[in-house]
Design an enzyme around this catalytic site. Structure first.
Site: not given
Length: 313
Positions: A5, A45
């Site tokens: 991430k 995201d």
């Protein structure tokens, strides 16, 4: 895939499309050296949807002068999967349905609270409605909407257009339809059969978990990444309420990211069923299924088997 991430502290709220485009291009100018189809493959995201992915991929293509599967979530016009926006939300609902089927039950007639109103929440709600459940909440940073009779497909489509094309807030929905609107509150105080946290990390704290349990919630399926705080997860499991961890329940997004690279998106339901079967196999615990344990053990075994195959000791 799905193990890394990253992000930035740039806030897109209130910015023009041109400002967002310039930021995305600048961000990719620093990132492109470290990603690729055989390295790390980013996807969208929080705050990153189809618009941002388009800007990011366009800059990557300009810098590398090649067209590869280096980013997923692309538009269908330039290599994306038709199911990518829906994948995580749909997959989460499929997983929850498998949990209920294991208890000889189903989604039909179940009252569901859904948090968030981005891609995951939108399509989790859409699939729940399609499968006969009643979705009574959606939320965003301003608060949440409560529809005691459940969202209709038409009103959900209005929300999807609001969030996808107009980038507005649910307060606008409340004004349009005169719906019950709770400012700066969470959805977890609403009575429900099933809860789908689809907004952000740690959105269910211990007090929220206790409220869900006391209100009769039977299962929590994580649509977002780690939306249930560790203490809250322990309380949910201790109460006997089923908890589907995100590493299993929201794997539909990662599954489609992989399938996007081969354009074989039709196998997502089978993939989610297979993940559920592994959780059941490894999550047996004194006659009940511990989905957190099952997902952890299944994931560990997969990594361990790969390491042994590669000769890593």
């Amino acid at each position: 895939m799905g193990g890394g991430k990253g992000g930035a502290d740039f806030d897109p709220k209130g910015r023009s499309d041109h400002e967002i485009m310039r930021f995305c291009q600048s961000f990719m100018s620093g990132l492109f050296r470290y990603i690729g189809e055989d390295v790390d493959v980013p996807a969208g995201d929080i705050g990153v949807g189809a618009r941002e992915i388009g800007y990011l991929f366009g800059q990557y293509k300009r810098l590398r002068n090649e067209f590869t599967g280096a980013i997923t979530g692309k538009g269908t016009a330039y290599g994306g999967s038709r199911l990518r926006p829906e994948a995580t939300g749909y997959g989460c609902v499929y997983f929850a349905n498998e949990m209920l089927k294991a208890q000889e039950d189903g989604l039909e007639g179940k009252t569901c609270v859904v948090s968030g109103s981005g891609n995951v929440a939108q399509y989790a709600a859409e699939k729940l409605i399609e499968m006969g459940a009643k979705v009574v909440t959606l939320s965003d940073r301003t608060g949440f909407i409560y529809e005691p009779d459940g969202f209709t497909k038409e009103r959900l489509d209005w929300v999807i257009d609001l969030k996808t094309n107009r980038h507005g807030t649910l307060e606008e929905y409340a004004k349009e339809f005169g719906s019950e609107y709770h400012v700066d509150e969470k959805v977890w105080g609403v009575s429900c059969d099933l809860a789908f946290p689809c907004a952000t990390q740690n959105e269910i704290q211990l007090s929220d978990a206790k409220e869900l349990v006391s209100n009769g919630c039977r299962a929590v399926a994580e649509g977002a990444n780690m939306p249930v705080h560790f203490d809250a997860a322990e309380a949910i499991e201790a109460s006997g309420v089923m908890l589907a961890p995100g590493k299993a329940a929201n794997a539909g997004g990662v599954a489609i990211s992989g399938l996007e690279m081969t354009q074989n998106a039709i196998r997502m339901r089978k993939i989610m069923r297979g993940i559920h079967e592994q959780c059941v196999e490894y999550g047996q615990d004194n006659g009940r299924i511990d989905y957190v344990k099952g997902a952890n053990v299944a994931g560990f075994i997969k990594v361990a088997d790969a390491m042994l195959a590669y000769g890593v000791v």
